[in-house]
Design an enzyme around this catalytic site. Sequence first.
Site: not given
Length: 364
Positions: A320, A354
């Site tokens: 992330c 992401e």
Amino acid sequence: MPLSNFKPAEYRAQLQQKVDRLKPAFAELGAATAEVFSSSETHYRMRAEFRIQHIDDEPQYVMFRKDGDRKAVVIDEFPVACKPIAELMQPLRRAIAQSDTLKRRLFQIEFLSGLSGEVLVSLIYHRPLDEDWEREARALMEQFSIGIVGRSRKQRLVLAQPYITETLNADGQAFTFRHYENSFTQPNAGVNEQMISWACKQLPKLSDDLLELYCGCGNFTLPLSRYFNKVLATEVSKTSTQAAKENCTLNDISNIEFARLSAEEISQALQGVRPFRRLAHLDLADYQLNTVFVDPPRAGLDDFSRTFVGQFKRILYISCNPETLLRDLEYLCQNHHIRSLAFFDQFPYTTHMECGVFLEEKSV
């Protein structure tokens, strides 16, 4: 996310800017191309939390800008939230405003939902919750057909159950999950389905076993388990570990073992450095672990975990935070090739992205 950035007409251009910004750094590490997975342009967030500010004795949802201006911005509508949350917000707020008991010293409201349409609402207070609060909160729960959890300092009252039941369709199959209040879940369910499917497609069906670090509630664990004989998954959160076990039962999956251990602890266990009672029921020597899957927090892998992960033939890494991922890849790419790269737009209208990377040992 500042709502001033919410411009659906500009979404595709904003996404391309993010991709263009990231591609050169990954190309330097040998990733020539990247698959890009976009988000819905509206109603994509399955979680939302708002501070409550009482204005003229009326509770209002507010958010604060991150540009140094701490002035509260009243949120009348929130089109990035999934429809069950977006459609509930104002009717729920008005109902709470009509009750002196429910609105008194209400500090924050958190919403959790999913593609299933269930909604769990957490009401957080700066005061103890009593029987009057519970009675009126139950009436609110029945009025809107939602779950409610009340929290204050050292107090948590669960009305009904502390989770929603979600169904995700990924890699050609439906998976059922319990997502618990106040625990981590992927915020963008549509993109999450794409992430799971991409991860599964990186792995041919292997005759060995999988080690997973940071498994959470089993979001990736359950789908990936179909590609291995056995899976050993670790997670330090007690709540997430318990949810992962429950999710295995819900999906009738029996080839996964969960252990509440850190990366350093599982490494010590696998190398026979020290035993752990939480692994006493397992024969670790029976595992053939050549593949590791990691989905770490924003800080990425620590020094120990990075070295440990680098010992595996195949590494599947979901991140992330591209910055910490690139740092980790600088080390991992000394002995591994990047075979696949993907960008997933979990957070539209922000700078966040992401990423997914699949690596194989250079000798493979």
